[in-house]
Scaffold this motif. Structure first.
Motif, PDB file in Angstrom:
ATOM      1  N   LEU A   1       0.858  -1.184   0.000  1.00  0.00           N
ATOM      2  CA  LEU A   1       0.000   0.000   0.000  1.00  0.00           C
ATOM      3  C   LEU A   1       0.896   1.236   0.000  1.00  0.00           C
ATOM      4  O   LEU A   1       1.124   1.862   1.018  1.00  0.00           O
ATOM      5  N   ALA A   2       1.453   1.595  -1.184  1.00  0.00           N
ATOM      6  CA  ALA A   2       2.463   2.649  -1.243  1.00  0.00           C
ATOM      7  C   ALA A   2       1.810   4.029  -1.211  1.00  0.00           C
ATOM      8  O   ALA A   2       1.858   4.776  -2.178  1.00  0.00           O
ATOM      9  N   LEU A   3       1.174   4.322  -0.085  1.00  0.00           N
ATOM     10  CA  LEU A   3       0.445   5.593   0.026  1.00  0.00           C
ATOM     11  C   LEU A   3       1.351   6.789  -0.199  1.00  0.00           C
ATOM     12  O   LEU A   3       0.986   7.769  -0.839  1.00  0.00           O
ATOM     13  N   ALA A   4       2.566   6.719   0.358  1.00  0.00           N
ATOM     14  CA  ALA A   4       3.479   7.847   0.252  1.00  0.00           C
ATOM     15  C   ALA A   4       3.870   8.095  -1.194  1.00  0.00           C
ATOM     16  O   ALA A   4       3.897   9.237  -1.650  1.00  0.00           O
ATOM     17  N   ASP A   5       4.163   7.007  -1.903  1.00  0.00           N
ATOM     18  CA  ASP A   5       4.540   7.185  -3.305  1.00  0.00           C
ATOM     19  C   ASP A   5       3.378   7.775  -4.103  1.00  0.00           C
ATOM     20  O   ASP A   5       3.570   8.616  -4.978  1.00  0.00           O
TER      21      ASP A   5
END
Lengths: 168, 467, 353
Positions: free
Chosen positions: C284-288
């Motif tokens: 879950l690459a929310l930051a990216d």
């Protein structure tokens, strides 16, 4: 005329005019405010000479500190009726003599010598902040610590005088 | 890695300044202890111990250290001892209410400043050391907290600030002339000379050489007497050593020009000090003019470099310190009973004849007559000047010589006004109480002055050890 | 130049919304409705007030010192606005690239004191003068803890360039970031990003710094509880008593500008600037996903708005300080604490990171 030249002459003229203004005005507060312009103009010149850090220090210490102190000091004095604190010009002739004499020697000295600027600008380091910081802690350590102690002495003295005065 | 080695060298070289660091730490310790409102005795003890520590830690390294910022001079170390001894002598003075933490802290910081004046080589250090001493002095002037002392302090501050500003301007010209902050690299140009003249204003102000002496009388009059004793010895001696170092650091070609400047000012100073003193009515003020005249006498010995000039200066400076400590100690005994004007001194000679006799000796020494060390000091001075005149043949030096001797005669008149009042008039309008110990102390100062006259070699051995 | 083109309209727009927001927040805190009449929910109230203000006569009092009086509002606004020149807006958009950016910001903002002095002295009116003197004393006193608290951040992040400082607080950084800045824990969070890489999490001591910074910032902006310089009940407005119309508007603009600047600065120094608060959690690459040109601007402004809200909240919650309490707070509490925190920051930098 490159843009740098334009900026240079702009700062030069602003500084010079404001400086002359300080001499001519008799209103102390106006003189203080003109001093700010002079100091900012000099800061601008520093920027043009790639001494950004010196420029920022100039603004922070002189324009933001010293002149405020001057203005604050003026405001704490008794305010005259018309709201304008005036000063006079004394000893105009001797002052003119001394300053023109100094100016003469200064011009002469600059003409005779290698300008310092050409020798040292090339040596300016890339990261001025880091360089200055390192210099404070190495080459200039004695001066740095001495200044720290002077500030301590002044702080103690100022606090002491202020404290005592209220008791009188 | 390079930075690390630099740091190691710096730390190693900082230990050479251990005496200064000790005094500095003592001063800060004093401030911290002061937070707990200790009795005065504790403060005095810390003050004394700090000075003693400084005394013991003075090193004997010679040469430039710390990237040429600091110049350690083994010869000049004797003046560090002198400064510490004079400051220590302040503990003998009668106690006052104002002797609190800040008082001792500021005295110590003025001592540190004076030490750095002796150590300075780089112009930045010179300036900072002068400022440190000055700031401490401005505040110390004010410790009586009277309206008039505020006035004196403000005058001192304003004049001092202006002189520092002129000095800074001079330094910037010197920087422009040489591209650096070291006097040795100055080229022989008019710009350098103008810069040097402006630069010297700050130093001359501290040593109260005319025409930068204007602050001296007002400041001395209003400052607590023991602080005056301090002012008249410590910053002055340090400032003179600074002049000595400035003169030595200059390139040959500039030295001779500057000698004329220094000697001209010395001449003016002697005249102004002597004639100014004649009309004074206030005892401390009188001594202030005396101190100005003595500045004029001390100055030639640091700027004229002859074979015996340094030895003569050491002797004169030590004698001067003893004389001033003696006379100001005497004045502070009277000052605490509000005896300050010359006419107030009338008649106490009958009450304390021994005290009066002792002070006559001190005053005769200040005048420079036998059988006191003051005479020997003047003798050394004039023979230095004379021998320099022989080598240079300068008319200015000859004038100085003649005027100096004449003014010694005139000074007899005003110095002896205090004993005149003491013994030959009657007044005693105020109550004066002097304890036996205090009389013994004044006598001690007088005896030292007599002893140094008969055995000048006591000091001589000091001078000879550091050829 | 881009930041200039962005910030000037943004600031003007912000003031309109800010004044409305302040009234609504005040109303909410005091359990009333606030402006309701002009437009739906009173949303046009500020614009109406603005139009009224602009139509007012530009009064120059007879006794005033004309030059100072007229120039003062411009100086104040120019000083505050110049501070925006070095703010990094988002990824790759950073305003003037001054190496000593943060230092420059502090320097130039300190010039607004001069404007206040000019206004106070130029008005030739005792209330204005009192207001100016109080203001200057307050601003200069609080600059000390402000500067010291910022210095702690500088020490931790080893740069004065605000853009570089921001980059080092997110997933775009080249340096390793350790959780709580403790290297020996061995938890590298640089690739996780989100709030874990913010300065306040990188070195938790900065939370104290932030509190000092925020209090001093309130004082710098002359906001309640530090609004003694313009306290209506004592000084009828302080240094801007004599001003009317657009000049008075400039004072208002400068005050809100200062608030906003402090909020931006707080967000950049302590809360990651334009970096996203959402961390990468496994796949879950929310930051990216939430990092980018537009996202950056969104996060920065969002964070600033939260801080602005806190300022308004404080304003309607706390009473005004007395002058001596004000000075006590600065010199006896904030400054010593800031010095201690600065010391701890240095030690932290040396031994932990």
């Amino acid at each position: 005329m490159t843009p740098i030249d334009v900026a240079f002459f702009f700062f030069l003229i602003v500084t010079g005019l404001a400086g002359i203004g300080i001499l001519l005005t008799r209103n102390v507060i106006h003189a203080a405010m003109l001093l700010v312009i002079v100091l900012l103009g000099v800061a601008g010149l520093y920027v043009l000479f790639r001494a950004e850090f010196a420029a920022v220090v100039q603004v922070l210490i002189y324009a933001g500190g010293i002149v405020v102190l001057i203005a604050f000091g003026v405001m704490l004095t008794n305010r005259p009726e018309n709201g304008k604190l005036m000063t006079g010009n004394h000893l105009v002739l001797p002052a003119l003599l001394v300053s023109s004499g100094l100016f003469y020697y200064l011009v002469q000295g600059i003409q005779l010598l290698d300008p310092i600027a050409t020798q040292q600008v090339a040596k300016l380091p890339e990261d001025q902040v880091e360089y200055i910081g390192a210099a404070f802690m190495t080459d200039y350590i004695v001066a740095f610590e001495l200044i720290a102690f002077i500030l301590l002495v002044v702080l103690v003295g100022a606090a002491y005088l202020a404290k005592h005065h209220s008791r009188l | 890695m390079d930075l690390l080695t630099t740091l190691e060298t710096i730390i190693a070289e900082l230990t050479l300044l251990q005496s200064e660091i000790a005094i500095l730490s003592g001063a800060i310790l004093l401030l911290v202890v002061g937070l707990f409102r200790p009795p005065t005795l504790v403060l005095k003890a810390i003050f004394g111990i700090t000075l003693l520590a400084g005394f013991l830690l003075i090193g004997d390294h010679d040469g430039l250290v710390l990237n040429q910022f600091v110049q350690l001079d083994r010869q000049a170390n004797i003046f560090k001892y002198l400064i510490l001894a004079s400051t220590l002598a302040l503990l003998l003075f009668p106690s006052h209410r104002f002797q609190n933490v800040e008082y001792y802290f500021l005295l110590l910081s003025a001592v540190v400043g004076s030490f750095f004046m002796i150590d300075a080589h780089h112009l930045l250090i010179t300036f900072l050391a002068l400022e440190l001493t000055s700031f401490a002095s401005y505040i110390l002037t004010n410790f009586r907290f009277r309206r008039s002392s505020f006035e004196a302090s403000i005058k001192y501050l304003l004049l001092g600030a202006v002189s520092s500003a002129i000095m800074l301007y001079g330094i910037s010209l010197l920087y422009g002339a040489s591209g650096g902050f070291l006097l040795a690299h100055l080229p022989d140009s008019k710009l350098s000379i103008v810069g040097l003249l402006l630069f010297s204003v700050g130093v001359l102000f501290k040593t109260s050489v005319a025409p930068f002496h204007i602050w001296t009388p007002a400041t001395y009059q209003e400052t607590p007497t023991e602080v005056v004793a301090f002012f008249s010895v410590v910053p002055k001696v340090a400032g003179l050593i600074l002049i000595l170092h400035i003169q030595q650091a200059l390139p040959e070609s500039l030295q001779s020009d500057m000698i004329l400047f220094w000697m001209g000012l010395a001449l003016v100073t002697v005249v102004i000090g002597t004639f100014g003193a004649i009309y004074q009515k206030h005892a401390t003020r009188l001594m202030a003019y005396g101190a100005i005249a003595h500045s004029g006498f001390l100055l030639p010995m640091v700027v004229l470099s002859t074979e015996m000039s340094f030895g003569a200066f050491v002797y004169y400076a030590v004698v001067y310190a003893v004389m001033n400590m003696g006379i100001f100690y005497f004045l502070s005994l009277h000052d605490q009973h509000q005896i300050t004007e010359l006419r107030d001194f009338g008649g106490y000679g009958k009450q304390y004849p021994w005290l009066g006799a002792a002070i006559v000796v001190v005053l005769i020494a200040l005048t420079g007559l036998p059988p006191t060390a003051g005479f020997t000091a003047k003798l050394f001075l004039f023979s230095t000047v004379w021998s320099y005149f022989h080598t240079s043949g300068s008319l200015l030096i000859l004038t100085y010589f003649v005027i100096g001797i004449l003014s010694t005669g005139i000074s007899l008149y005003y110095y002896l006004r205090i004993p005149y009042q003491y013994f030959l008039t009657d007044g005693r309008h105020k109550i004066l109480k002097v304890s036996k110990v205090q009389i013994v102390l004044v006598t001690f100062f007088a005896v030292v002055l007599l002893l140094l006259f008969t055995r000048p070699d006591i000091l001589g051995s000091f001078v000879v050890t550091y050829p | 130049m881009i930041t200039f083109l962005f910030f000037l309209p943004f600031l003007l727009g912000f003031v309109v919304i800010g004044v409305y927001g302040e009234r609504k927040i005040a109303a909410f805190i005091q359990n009333r409705l606030g402006p309701m009449e002009v437009g739906p929910k009173g949303i046009l109230q500020t614009i109406a007030d603005l139009l009224k203000m602009l139509q007012k006569e530009d009064i120059l009092p007879k006794a005033a010192d004309g030059k100072l009086f007229l120039a003062a509002p411009l100086v104040i606004f120019a000083a505050v606005f110049a501070g925006y020149a070095v703010l990094p807006l988002t990824e790759g958009v950073a305003g003037a690239g001054v190496a000593a950016g943060l230092f420059f910001l502090l320097a130039i903002v300190s010039l607004d004191v001069l404007g206040i002095l000019m206004a106070g002295w130029g008005s030739n009116n005792k209330f204005a003068l009192f207001g100016a003197m109080r203001s200057v004393a307050q601003i200069i006193s609080y600059e000390v803890p402000l500067g010291l608290s910022i210095l702690g951040v500088v020490m931790i992040s080893q740069t004065l360039d605000l853009q570089e400082m921001t980059i080092n607080q997110g997933i775009l950084t080249a340096q390793p970031i350790y959780l709580f800045g403790i290297k020996s824990l061995g938890l590298e969070v640089g690739h996780i990003g989100g709030f874990l890489s913010w300065n306040v999490v990188q070195s938790p001591i900065l939370i104290v710094s932030f509190v000092i910074f925020f209090i001093a910032g309130l004082a710098e902006a002359n906001r309640t509880p530090f609004d003694l310089p313009e306290s209506e009940s004592e000084l009828i407005g302080g240094y801007h008593t004599e001003y009317s119309g657009f000049r008075w508007g400039l004072f208002m603009l400068a005050e809100y500008g200062m608030m906003l600047l402090i909020s931006f600065l707080g967000a950049i120094l302590f809360f990651g600037g334009w970096n996203t608060p959402l961390p990468n959690i496994g796949t879950l690459a929310l930051a990216d996903w939430t990092t980018g040109l537009w996202w950056g601007g969104f996060w920065l402004i969002g964070k600033a708005m939260v801080l602005i809200f806190v300022m308004m909240w404080v304003r309607w919650t706390y009473p005004r300080l007395r002058v001596d309490q004000l000075m006590d707070l600065s010199w006896k509490y904030l400054t010593p604490i800031a010095v201690i925190v600065l010391f701890i920051c240095g030690v932290w930098r040396l031994w932990m990171i």
